[in-house]
Design an enzyme around this catalytic site. Structure first.
Site, PDB file in Angstrom:
ATOM      1  N   CYS A  33      27.297  -5.076 -57.546  1.00  0.00           N
ATOM      2  CA  CYS A  33      26.035  -5.617 -58.040  1.00  0.00           C
ATOM      3  C   CYS A  33      26.142  -5.628 -59.400  1.00  0.00           C
ATOM      4  O   CYS A  33      26.436  -4.394 -60.298  1.00  0.00           O
ATOM      5  CB  CYS A  33      25.084  -4.451 -57.615  1.00  0.00           C
ATOM      6  N   CYS A  35      26.931   0.417 -57.006  1.00  0.00           N
ATOM      7  CA  CYS A  35      27.770  -0.371 -56.278  1.00  0.00           C
ATOM      8  C   CYS A  35      28.481  -1.406 -56.815  1.00  0.00           C
ATOM      9  O   CYS A  35      28.041  -1.921 -57.818  1.00  0.00           O
ATOM     10  CB  CYS A  35      26.737  -0.990 -55.097  1.00  0.00           C
ATOM     11  N   CYS A  67       9.798 -10.413 -55.831  1.00  0.00           N
ATOM     12  CA  CYS A  67      10.881  -9.156 -55.615  1.00  0.00           C
ATOM     13  C   CYS A  67      10.631  -8.259 -56.990  1.00  0.00           C
ATOM     14  O   CYS A  67      10.536  -8.917 -58.021  1.00  0.00           O
ATOM     15  CB  CYS A  67      11.995  -9.810 -55.548  1.00  0.00           C
ATOM     16  N   CYS A  75      20.387   0.939 -62.687  1.00  0.00           N
ATOM     17  CA  CYS A  75      20.431   1.584 -61.487  1.00  0.00           C
ATOM     18  C   CYS A  75      21.510   2.637 -61.524  1.00  0.00           C
ATOM     19  O   CYS A  75      22.587   2.062 -62.110  1.00  0.00           O
ATOM     20  CB  CYS A  75      20.567   0.495 -60.272  1.00  0.00           C
ATOM     21  N   CYS A  94      19.971 -12.017 -55.356  1.00  0.00           N
ATOM     22  CA  CYS A  94      20.217 -10.397 -55.062  1.00  0.00           C
ATOM     23  C   CYS A  94      21.409  -9.976 -56.050  1.00  0.00           C
ATOM     24  O   CYS A  94      22.392 -10.620 -55.680  1.00  0.00           O
ATOM     25  CB  CYS A  94      20.740 -10.522 -53.747  1.00  0.00           C
ATOM     26  N   GLU A 120      13.484  -7.156 -64.436  1.00  0.00           N
ATOM     27  CA  GLU A 120      13.304  -8.393 -63.849  1.00  0.00           C
ATOM     28  C   GLU A 120      12.351  -8.261 -62.842  1.00  0.00           C
ATOM     29  O   GLU A 120      12.384  -7.393 -61.914  1.00  0.00           O
ATOM     30  CB  GLU A 120      14.601  -9.006 -63.440  1.00  0.00           C
TER      31      GLU A 120
HETATM   32  N1  SAH Z   1      19.021  -0.797 -54.668  1.00  0.00           N
HETATM   33  C1  SAH Z   1      18.493  -1.484 -53.399  1.00  0.00           C
HETATM   34  C2  SAH Z   1      17.688  -2.370 -53.726  1.00  0.00           C
HETATM   35  C3  SAH Z   1      18.002  -3.473 -54.781  1.00  0.00           C
HETATM   36  S1  SAH Z   1      19.558  -4.343 -54.208  1.00  0.00           S
HETATM   37  C4  SAH Z   1      19.401  -1.663 -52.660  1.00  0.00           C
HETATM   38  O1  SAH Z   1      20.713  -1.514 -52.982  1.00  0.00           O
HETATM   39  O2  SAH Z   1      19.302  -1.879 -51.287  1.00  0.00           O
HETATM   40  C5  SAH Z   1      18.947  -5.540 -53.092  1.00  0.00           C
HETATM   41  C6  SAH Z   1      19.946  -6.081 -52.100  1.00  0.00           C
HETATM   42  O3  SAH Z   1      20.833  -7.018 -52.904  1.00  0.00           O
HETATM   43  C7  SAH Z   1      20.891  -4.985 -51.463  1.00  0.00           C
HETATM   44  O4  SAH Z   1      21.128  -5.175 -49.986  1.00  0.00           O
HETATM   45  C8  SAH Z   1      22.304  -5.145 -52.236  1.00  0.00           C
HETATM   46  O5  SAH Z   1      23.266  -4.835 -51.218  1.00  0.00           O
HETATM   47  C9  SAH Z   1      22.229  -6.720 -52.426  1.00  0.00           C
HETATM   48  N2  SAH Z   1      23.143  -7.004 -53.412  1.00  0.00           N
HETATM   49  C10 SAH Z   1      23.664  -6.209 -54.710  1.00  0.00           C
HETATM   50  N3  SAH Z   1      24.641  -7.121 -55.342  1.00  0.00           N
HETATM   51  C11 SAH Z   1      24.707  -8.318 -54.566  1.00  0.00           C
HETATM   52  C12 SAH Z   1      25.361  -9.464 -54.986  1.00  0.00           C
HETATM   53  N4  SAH Z   1      26.322  -9.502 -56.004  1.00  0.00           N
HETATM   54  N5  SAH Z   1      25.528 -10.384 -54.075  1.00  0.00           N
HETATM   55  C13 SAH Z   1      24.577 -10.538 -53.035  1.00  0.00           C
HETATM   56  N6  SAH Z   1      23.642  -9.437 -52.626  1.00  0.00           N
HETATM   57  C14 SAH Z   1      23.825  -8.192 -53.726  1.00  0.00           C
HETATM   58 FE1  SF4 Z   2      21.631   0.073 -57.457  1.00  0.00          FE
HETATM   59 FE2  SF4 Z   2      22.611  -2.629 -57.020  1.00  0.00          FE
HETATM   60 FE3  SF4 Z   2      23.589  -0.846 -55.493  1.00  0.00          FE
HETATM   61 FE4  SF4 Z   2      20.987  -1.548 -55.200  1.00  0.00          FE
HETATM   62  S1  SF4 Z   2      22.898  -2.752 -54.979  1.00  0.00           S
HETATM   63  S2  SF4 Z   2      21.744   0.422 -55.088  1.00  0.00           S
HETATM   64  S3  SF4 Z   2      20.466  -2.289 -57.215  1.00  0.00           S
HETATM   65  S4  SF4 Z   2      23.608  -0.911 -57.839  1.00  0.00           S
END
Ligand code: SAH
Ligand code: SF4
Length: 379
Positions: A155, A152, A141, A148, A371, A96
């Site tokens: 996410c 997390c 973006c 990934c 995000c 995406e």
């Molecule tokens: N992998 C990198 C960049 C992509 S994620 C990272 O984790 O930093 C970009 C941002 O989206 C990160 O700050 C992450 O913490 C946030 N994010 C992930 N899942 C989310 C969600 N469900 N709601 C809001 N923000 C989220």
């Molecule tokens: Fe990967 Fe999502 Fe964690 Fe960013 S927030 S490192 S995209 S799992």
């Protein structure tokens, strides 16, 4: 990159293009023409490169050389102007890429400060869009991997697992394709880039950095208009600080102590908060540059007044701002979005402690473009 027998031009540096044209028995200056055409002019096919003699165009075609811009397979448009694209590469993999126009003069959602909502008028960030006059402003973006591996818990991208790294050309190609789709002229329009799509850029570091250099030298987008976000790959933060040309840095903190962060971000077992904050403190900021800490607020999990106070202590003394992101929900994610009041209280605690703190406006939630929502949803 090479896909099967194909050679894709996007992702090649000038030296690599020189080797290619030499191999075809052509003079070196042809490499400059190719570089100009694929990056600055963002052409999609070799036939479009009018500076090349027809003979050479057909030689390149015979050698199965293609430009390698991804195909924008689908577009989902949000009521707020955000567009979520599915970009498809030559092996059929998709990621995406999200286009976020400013519309109301705010570029909230892109990780940069202008236009983000701030609680106290004392900290109001001046909007400069009207002063800039002509041109559109938008943020793209970009994804750095398919899926990934970091896992997390909040996410949606994590649910895809890691499918593969993107090549430098595939990272640059997302930008070229979206700029073409939006008919952007970079000399008029102000475009910011954030590496915050699918993937962990610092686990695909070399391709990510090569893409940055090509975006700067080739497409002509200043590195100061780019922000990369990492979940905290500590050794790469040190490497990144030594890069002569680099985007700004955002670190996804998301918790105020190790116990909580270990549960939300398993990567904390590898590098804990002490190591992560040490890297942040050592990061060589440029004049007027600030670090960004991102903090996803999860209802009843990491959004208490106590957590806010702990966060103040963690980041104290670092020239940084905090971006709060209220959870963007999704199926398969076991957390809830806190009430807005709760988000404001959290912000208030940080602001009172002197930490510039912004609430990131969700962009394109209705089309799963916000995000953490990037997992190739089809609706
Ligand atoms: N992998 C990198 C960049 C992509 S994620 C990272 O984790 O930093 C970009 C941002 O989206 C990160 O700050 C992450 O913490 C946030 N994010 C992930 N899942 C989310 C969600 N469900 N709601 C809001 N923000 C989220
Ligand atoms: Fe990967 Fe999502 Fe964690 Fe960013 S927030 S490192 S995209 S799992």
């Amino acid at each position: 990159m090479v896909a099967g027998q194909q050679i894709e031009l996007l992702g090649l540096e000038i030296q690599e293009l020189k080797a290619l044209v030499q191999g075809a028995g052509e003079p070196d200056y042809r490499a400059g023409q190719l570089f100009e055409a694929i990056y600055r002019q963002r052409i999609r096919s070799i036939e479009e490169i009018s500076t090349l003699p027809l003979q050479l165009r057909s030689t390149l075609a015979k050698l199965a050389v293609t430009v390698g811009q991804p195909r924008l397979e689908k577009r989902y448009s949000s009521s707020d102007g955000t567009i979520r694209y599915l970009a498809a590469f030559s092996d059929g993999k998709k990621v995406e890429t999200v286009w976020m126009p400013e519309g109301d003069g705010g570029e909230a959602g892109d990780g940069s400060e202008a236009g983000e909502q701030v609680l106290s008028t004392k900290y109001q960030v001046p909007s400069t869009s009207s002063e800039l006059g002509t041109g559109n402003r938008a943020t793209i973006c970009i994804s750095s991997q398919v899926g990934c591996a970091v896992d997390c818990r909040f996410c949606l991208t994590a649910l895809l697992g890691l499918q593969r790294n993107l090549s430098a050309g595939e990272i640059v190609g997302q930008v070229a394709a979206v700029l073409n789709d939006r008919a952007v002229a970079l000399d008029h329009d102000r475009i910011n880039l954030v590496f915050m799509g699918q993937g962990e850029p610092f686990l695909n570091y070399d391709n990510f950095m090569k893409a940055v250099r090509l975006l700067v030298d080739g497409l002509g987008i200043a590195a100061s208009r780019m922000t990369v976000s990492t979940s905290g790959i500590v050794p790469r933060i040190y490497d990144f600080g030594r890069e002569p040309v680099r985007p700004k840095l955002a670190i996804s903190l998301n918790a105020s102590n190790d116990t909580s962060r270990r549960q939300l971000m398993p990567i904390t077992r590898k590098w804990d908060l002490e190591q992560l904050l040490a890297a942040a403190r050592a990061f060589p900021l440029r004049p007027r540059e600030r670090l960004t800490f991102e903090y996803v607020l999860l209802d009843g999990v990491n959004d208490s007044p106590q957590a806010a106070r702990e966060l103040v202590e963690l980041v104290r003394g670092i020239r940084a701002k905090v971006n709060l992101i209220a959870l963007n929900p999704g199926a398969g994610i076991d957390f809830r979005t806190p009430a807005h009041e709760r988000v404001l209280d959290f912000q208030q605690t940080l602001v009172r402690a002197g930490i510039p703190t912004y609430i990131r406006r969700p962009r394109g939630r209705d089309i799963f473009a916000a995000c953490g929502q990037l997992k190739l949803s089809v609706a």
